[in-house]
Each structure stands twice: as structure tokens, then as C-alpha cells.
Design a protein around this motif. Structure first.
Motif, PDB file in Angstrom:
ATOM      1  N   SER A 233     -15.939  -7.658  14.886  1.00 24.79           N
ATOM      2  CA  SER A 233     -16.732  -8.875  14.669  1.00 24.79           C
ATOM      3  C   SER A 233     -17.097  -9.550  15.982  1.00 24.79           C
ATOM      4  N   GLU A 234     -16.403  -9.125  17.056  1.00 27.11           N
ATOM      5  CA  GLU A 234     -16.647  -9.764  18.349  1.00 27.11           C
ATOM      6  C   GLU A 234     -17.645  -8.939  19.129  1.00 27.11           C
ATOM      7  N   LEU A 235     -18.791  -9.521  19.397  1.00 30.89           N
ATOM      8  CA  LEU A 235     -19.833  -8.821  20.155  1.00 30.89           C
ATOM      9  C   LEU A 235     -19.296  -8.361  21.517  1.00 30.89           C
ATOM     10  N   GLU A 236     -18.367  -9.160  22.072  1.00 32.29           N
ATOM     11  CA  GLU A 236     -17.825  -8.848  23.401  1.00 32.29           C
ATOM     12  C   GLU A 236     -17.112  -7.498  23.416  1.00 32.29           C
ATOM     13  N   ARG A 237     -16.595  -7.042  22.273  1.00 23.61           N
ATOM     14  CA  ARG A 237     -15.881  -5.758  22.244  1.00 23.61           C
ATOM     15  C   ARG A 237     -16.829  -4.580  22.049  1.00 23.61           C
ATOM     16  N   CYS A 238     -18.128  -4.822  22.188  1.00 20.51           N
ATOM     17  CA  CYS A 238     -19.099  -3.729  22.073  1.00 20.51           C
ATOM     18  C   CYS A 238     -19.494  -3.197  23.440  1.00 20.51           C
TER      19      CYS A 238
ATOM     20  N   CYS B 147      -4.878  -3.630  32.182  1.00 21.71           N
ATOM     21  CA  CYS B 147      -3.914  -2.927  31.339  1.00 21.71           C
ATOM     22  C   CYS B 147      -4.348  -3.067  29.894  1.00 21.71           C
ATOM     23  N   LYS B 148      -4.179  -1.972  29.145  1.00 19.77           N
ATOM     24  CA  LYS B 148      -4.513  -1.984  27.724  1.00 19.77           C
ATOM     25  C   LYS B 148      -3.220  -2.218  26.949  1.00 19.77           C
ATOM     26  N   LEU B 149      -3.182  -3.294  26.181  1.00 22.02           N
ATOM     27  CA  LEU B 149      -2.020  -3.595  25.340  1.00 22.02           C
ATOM     28  C   LEU B 149      -2.255  -3.078  23.931  1.00 22.02           C
ATOM     29  N   SER B 150      -1.260  -2.366  23.392  1.00 23.95           N
ATOM     30  CA  SER B 150      -1.223  -2.073  21.960  1.00 23.95           C
ATOM     31  C   SER B 150       0.071  -2.658  21.435  1.00 23.95           C
ATOM     32  N   ALA B 151      -0.001  -3.473  20.408  1.00 17.56           N
ATOM     33  CA  ALA B 151       1.212  -4.083  19.841  1.00 17.56           C
ATOM     34  C   ALA B 151       1.270  -3.794  18.349  1.00 17.56           C
ATOM     35  N   ARG B 152       2.485  -3.514  17.869  1.00 17.96           N
ATOM     36  CA  ARG B 152       2.688  -3.241  16.443  1.00 17.96           C
ATOM     37  C   ARG B 152       3.907  -4.009  15.966  1.00 17.96           C
ATOM     38  N   SER B 153       3.861  -4.407  14.694  1.00 23.50           N
ATOM     39  CA  SER B 153       4.995  -5.092  14.087  1.00 23.50           C
ATOM     40  C   SER B 153       5.271  -4.458  12.743  1.00 23.50           C
TER      41      SER B 153
ATOM     42  N   HIS C  53     -12.859  -5.917   8.964  1.00 24.56           N
ATOM     43  CA  HIS C  53     -11.613  -6.371   8.341  1.00 24.56           C
ATOM     44  C   HIS C  53     -10.650  -6.959   9.368  1.00 24.56           C
ATOM     45  N   HIS C  54     -11.157  -7.288  10.555  1.00 26.24           N
ATOM     46  CA  HIS C  54     -10.287  -7.904  11.572  1.00 26.24           C
ATOM     47  C   HIS C  54     -10.266  -9.428  11.426  1.00 26.24           C
ATOM     48  N   VAL C  55      -9.167 -10.013  11.882  1.00 26.43           N
ATOM     49  CA  VAL C  55      -9.096 -11.471  11.948  1.00 26.43           C
ATOM     50  C   VAL C  55     -10.125 -11.925  12.986  1.00 26.43           C
TER      51      VAL C  55
ATOM     52  N   GLY D 155      -6.410 -12.835  25.037  1.00 26.77           N
ATOM     53  CA  GLY D 155      -7.838 -12.590  24.845  1.00 26.77           C
ATOM     54  C   GLY D 155      -8.144 -11.432  23.911  1.00 26.77           C
ATOM     55  N   GLY D 156      -7.129 -10.870  23.263  1.00 24.19           N
ATOM     56  CA  GLY D 156      -7.354  -9.755  22.339  1.00 24.19           C
ATOM     57  C   GLY D 156      -7.262 -10.209  20.898  1.00 24.19           C
ATOM     58  N   GLY D 157      -6.939  -9.270  20.021  1.00 28.73           N
ATOM     59  CA  GLY D 157      -6.851  -9.612  18.607  1.00 28.73           C
ATOM     60  C   GLY D 157      -6.552  -8.391  17.776  1.00 28.73           C
ATOM     61  N   GLY D 158      -6.962  -8.420  16.524  1.00 31.33           N
ATOM     62  CA  GLY D 158      -6.728  -7.290  15.623  1.00 31.33           C
ATOM     63  C   GLY D 158      -6.196  -7.763  14.295  1.00 31.33           C
ATOM     64  N   HIS D 159      -4.990  -7.287  13.952  1.00 35.10           N
ATOM     65  CA  HIS D 159      -4.373  -7.620  12.666  1.00 35.10           C
ATOM     66  C   HIS D 159      -2.963  -8.173  12.898  1.00 35.10           C
ATOM     67  N   VAL D 160      -2.371  -8.748  11.845  1.00 30.93           N
ATOM     68  CA  VAL D 160      -1.024  -9.323  11.979  1.00 30.93           C
ATOM     69  C   VAL D 160      -0.026  -8.248  12.424  1.00 30.93           C
ATOM     70  N   ARG D 161      -0.164  -7.032  11.928  1.00 36.94           N
ATOM     71  CA  ARG D 161       0.813  -5.982  12.268  1.00 36.94           C
ATOM     72  C   ARG D 161       0.291  -4.910  13.221  1.00 36.94           C
ATOM     73  N   ALA D 162      -0.938  -5.037  13.678  1.00 29.56           N
ATOM     74  CA  ALA D 162      -1.483  -4.077  14.663  1.00 29.56           C
ATOM     75  C   ALA D 162      -2.542  -4.793  15.476  1.00 29.56           C
ATOM     76  N   SER D 163      -2.307  -4.888  16.776  1.00 28.31           N
ATOM     77  CA  SER D 163      -3.282  -5.626  17.585  1.00 28.31           C
ATOM     78  C   SER D 163      -3.369  -5.020  18.977  1.00 28.31           C
ATOM     79  N   GLY D 164      -4.340  -5.486  19.741  1.00 22.12           N
ATOM     80  CA  GLY D 164      -4.503  -4.987  21.097  1.00 22.12           C
ATOM     81  C   GLY D 164      -5.239  -5.985  21.959  1.00 22.12           C
ATOM     82  N   ALA D 165      -5.217  -5.713  23.256  1.00 21.40           N
ATOM     83  CA  ALA D 165      -5.937  -6.567  24.204  1.00 21.40           C
ATOM     84  C   ALA D 165      -6.118  -5.789  25.498  1.00 21.40           C
ATOM     85  N   THR D 166      -7.095  -6.196  26.271  1.00 19.31           N
ATOM     86  CA  THR D 166      -7.257  -5.658  27.623  1.00 19.31           C
ATOM     87  C   THR D 166      -6.980  -6.810  28.568  1.00 19.31           C
TER      88      THR D 166
HETATM   89  P1  5GP Z   1      -5.017  -0.234  19.231  1.00 14.52           P
HETATM   90  O1  5GP Z   1      -3.683  -0.674  19.687  1.00 14.52           O
HETATM   91  O2  5GP Z   1      -4.939   0.932  18.290  1.00 14.52           O
HETATM   92  O3  5GP Z   1      -6.008  -0.068  20.346  1.00 14.52           O
HETATM   93  O4  5GP Z   1      -5.619  -1.429  18.377  1.00 14.52           O
HETATM   94  C1  5GP Z   1      -4.918  -1.983  17.285  1.00 14.52           C
HETATM   95  C2  5GP Z   1      -5.776  -3.008  16.588  1.00 14.52           C
HETATM   96  O5  5GP Z   1      -6.083  -4.088  17.472  1.00 14.52           O
HETATM   97  C3  5GP Z   1      -7.127  -2.473  16.133  1.00 14.52           C
HETATM   98  O6  5GP Z   1      -7.420  -3.048  14.888  1.00 14.52           O
HETATM   99  C4  5GP Z   1      -8.097  -2.937  17.178  1.00 14.52           C
HETATM  100  O7  5GP Z   1      -9.354  -3.157  16.671  1.00 14.52           O
HETATM  101  C5  5GP Z   1      -7.477  -4.224  17.691  1.00 14.52           C
HETATM  102  N1  5GP Z   1      -7.702  -4.358  19.124  1.00 14.52           N
HETATM  103  C6  5GP Z   1      -7.350  -3.476  20.087  1.00 14.52           C
HETATM  104  N2  5GP Z   1      -7.727  -3.913  21.317  1.00 14.52           N
HETATM  105  C7  5GP Z   1      -8.340  -5.094  21.114  1.00 14.52           C
HETATM  106  C8  5GP Z   1      -8.974  -6.052  21.992  1.00 14.52           C
HETATM  107  O8  5GP Z   1      -9.061  -5.890  23.213  1.00 14.52           O
HETATM  108  N3  5GP Z   1      -9.513  -7.155  21.392  1.00 14.52           N
HETATM  109  C9  5GP Z   1      -9.449  -7.362  20.034  1.00 14.52           C
HETATM  110  N4  5GP Z   1      -9.984  -8.467  19.524  1.00 14.52           N
HETATM  111  N5  5GP Z   1      -8.866  -6.496  19.202  1.00 14.52           N
HETATM  112  C10 5GP Z   1      -8.323  -5.379  19.714  1.00 14.52           C
END
Ligand code: 5GP
Ligand code: MN
Length: 346
Positions: free
Chosen positions: A97-102, A278-284, A121-123, A298-309
Motif C-alpha cells: 500500500s506504500e508507494l515508497e516500497r515500489c 540493513c534489511k530487518l526481518s522480524a517474526r513473532s 493485506h498489510h497494515v 520506518g518499516g511495517g508488515g503484519h503483527v507476526r511478520a514484518s520488515g524494514a530497511t
Molecule cells: P520479509 O521479512 O519476508 O522481508 O517481510 C515480512 C513482511 O514485512 C512482509 O509482509 C513484507 O511485506 C513486510 N515488509 C518487509 N520489509 C518491509 C519494509 O521495508 N517496509 C514495510 N512497510 N514492510 C515491509
């Protein structure tokens, strides 16, 4: 034709379906490093729109992983080269939903005079910038939303569209293991299999063609594992100096191994990238909200799976992320959200 009850559409979703019904030329766009859900949803929507006689182009900021070649062979996926966007009346973003992630598509899309539609389906917390949207944060995958769109349009899924939706479902639910696996997801999967989708063939295509160097790279990565907060937080990182093997990590594979540990509630995986970030991947796997954690950076995703750069060298980023993650364990409500079936992701 349809065996599975889908939820009724809300007014906003009806408007989005109306845009698909009326317009002629579509551009389907996805997020940086498009995953199985994004690629699968795009394949499915492309085939549905083609069946209605529309013109469709799929454009992404990055190429699809090779594991999805059974879809990319069947639909023409283009990687945006920075030139002019193909002529289109409607630009539809899928799984974002975030144009910035394109990536490099963000600015050209913003300035294009097309109608903007989002299927996701993202927050989403920012200001709504689109003209129409088909949103449901309770949906297991964007591909499931495309299934609902197809159904609202009265278009039967052809074999490629069916494989696309199935790919979305299995990649975003960890093959029906995560908490987003619900009755609709399983019922739609069942309908797709009844219609000819071969699950074992797709399992092999997606999950059993990894690089032979991958197991050793994962072993090395797991050797860097550190627990904190009484073993409730697991942290792994991958510095750039270890080479480009980071590309060999199927992030979800490593994250699933760590999430399988009894006391672990939260997993943080940080990969240093070549552009000084750094690319963050977080899971709960509990009630801990990793979407809130990622959005602090500055990232986002879902309550149990998210990420950020996150910009900065690994050691520094790691210290900041771990401190923020630990802080969210403290206090009765600080980061420990109540279980909520509708928003409970993965
Ligand atoms: P993954 O860890 O597999 O890259 O991403 C897990 C979830 O977080 C996915 O639903 C993905 O779309 C979201 N996500 C990953 N990186 C980013 C980010 O930089 N910004 C946002 N808003 N969501 C992210
Ligand atoms: Mn998704």
C-alpha cells in the motif's frame, strides 16, 4: 462454479471491482524484491483481466525469484528500467500500500495520471493516496483478495491464475502453518486443487530447488545466533563481509527454524546490504507485535511478520533494533498486544 463462501464486499471494495470492470488498460505493479504472494497475485489478476479482454502489463522494481518461473514463463513480467511507464489507464499495486516500497516505480507512478488502485493485506498507517482499494488486513494473502475480485467479476480462474492464487496462499501462510491460515484460505486452496492445481508439483518448484551452498550458509548463519530476554528473543545477523551468501538464505527457512524453538517468541534477522543499510526481518509467534517494532524503523508488515530497511552499519543497527525489541517486552502492554483474531497475522 464457486464452492467457497467469501466475505461480502464493502463499499470501497465494490468501487475497486467497478474500476476493474470498466477500465481497459492496466499496469500491475508490486513491491521491491517481489515475493511469492506479490508474483502470484499479479499472475492471477493479469489472467483475470486478460479473460475480460483488457490490456495488462506487469511491471516490478525487481525481478521475480527463479523459483516462480512457472508463473513468469506464462505471463510477461517486466522489470522497470527507469524509462517511461507503459501507457495505461489504471495502475494497480498488489501486496503493497506504500508507494515508497515500489522502488524506482514510486515516482513515475505518483506522477502518472492514471487511476490508482491498491489490493493489499498489510497494515497501512499513512494517508490514503489511492482512488480505489480492495483491502483486508485479515486476509492471509493478497492472492486471496485477487480470488475475491475474480469472483466478484464473475471470471473463472484459468490454470495459470489458479496456480498464482495457490502460490500466494502457500508462500504467505508458510504452507498453511502460520496463524493467518483460516477456513477461507483452506477452502480456496481445496477448490484450486479440485480444479487441477498440483500441490506437490508447486511445493517442489518453490521449496525444493535451493542452491546447494545454502545449507552450509544457513549453518554459518545459525552459528551466529544469540538469545536474550530469557530466550524469548532470538537474534541472528549476516554481515556483508561474509560475502554475498546472504542471497542464499531463504529468510523464511531460517526464521522458521528459530521460531520453532519453544521459549522463542520473537525472531530478529538482520542482513547488511551493499548500499550501507540493513534489511530487518522480524517474526513473532505470540502476541508480540513485530509490525509495531518494524514501524519504529520506518518499516511495517503484519503483527507476526514484518520488515524494514534501516540505514547504517550492521553493529550499530543491530544494537538499536535489539534495544527496541527488548524494550517492547517490558511492561504489561508495551508491545505485548492482546490476541486479536482479525488482525492476528501469521
Ligand atoms: P520479509 O521479512 O519476508 O522481508 O517481510 C515480512 C513482511 O514485512 C512482509 O509482509 C513484507 O511485506 C513486510 N515488509 C518487509 N520489509 C518491509 C519494509 O521495508 N517496509 C514495510 N512497510 N514492510 C515491509
Ligand atoms: Mn503478502
Amino acid at each position: 462454479m464457486y464452492l467457497v463462501p467469501s466475505p461480502p464486499l464493502d463499499a470501497e471494495q465494490e468501487r475497486a471491482v467497478d474500476v476493474f470492470r470498466r477500465a481497459d488498460r492496466f499496469l500491475l505493479a508490486g513491491h521491491v524484491r517481489p515475493d511469492g504472494d506479490c508474483i502470484g497475485a499479479q499472475a492471477a489478476l493479469a489472467r483475470v483481466l486478460l479473460a475480460l479482454g483488457k490490456e495488462v502489463t506487469i511491471v516490478n522494481p525487481d525481478p521475480a525469484e527463479e523459483q516462480f518461473d512457472y508463473l513468469t514463463r506464462e505471463c510477461s513480467y517486466r522489470v522497470f528500467d527507469g524509462g517511461a511507464l507503459p501507457a495505461h489507464d489504471v495502475a494497480c499495486l498488489l501486496d503493497i500500500s506504500e508507494l515508497e516500497r515500489c522502488g524506482n516505480l514510486a515516482e513515475p507512478l505518483r506522477s502518472a495520471r492514471s487511476t490508482k488502485v491498491v489490493i493489499d493485506h498489510h497494515v497501512f498507517q499513512g494517508e490514503r493516496w489511492w482512488d480505489a482499494a480492495f483491502l483486508d488486513v485479515g486476509a492471509s494473502a493478497t492472492g486471496l483478495l485477487v480470488y475475491r475480485v475474480a469472483r466478484a467479476l464473475g471470471v473463472a480462474l484459468d490454470p495459470v491464475a489458479a496456480q498464482g492464487v495457490f502460490t500466494s496462499l502457500v508462500t504467505d501462510t508458510g504452507w498453511f502453518r502460520y496463524s493467518n491460515t483460516d477456513a477461507e484460505t483452506l477452502a480456496v486452496a481445496s477448490e484450486l486443487v479440485a480444479g487441477g492445481v498440483d500441490p506437490s508439483r508447486l511445493f517442489k518448484a518453490i521449496f525444493q530447488r535451493n542452491d546447494p551452498r545454502q545449507p552450509r550458509a544457513i549453518a554459518e548463519l545459525l552459528g551466529r545466533l544469540e538469545y536474550s530476554v530469557d530466550g524469548r528473543l532470538a537474534v541472528v545477523d549476516w554481515p556483508l563481509c561474509n560475502g554475498t551468501e546472504s542471497a542464499l538464505h531463504d529468510g523464511d527457512l531460517v526464521l522458521d527454524i528459530l521460531r520453532s524453538v519453544g521459549p522463542v517468541e520473537v525472531v530478529v534477522f538482520l542482513r547488511e546490504t551493499e548500499d550501507g543499510a540493513c534489511k530487518l526481518s522480524a517474526r513473532s509467534k505470540g502476541n508480540y507485535d513485530v509490525q509495531a517494532l518494524a514501524s519504529e524503523f520506518g518499516g511495517g508488515g503484519h503483527v507476526r511478520a514484518s520488515g524494514a530497511t534501516i540505514k547504517g552499519p550492521l553493529a550499530e543497527v543491530r544494537a538499536r533494533v535489539v534495544a527496541a525489541a527488548v524494550a517492547r517486552f517490558d511492561g504489561a502492554t508495551n508491545g505485548l498486544v492482546k490476541p486479536d483474531r482479525r488482525r492476528g497475522r501469521r
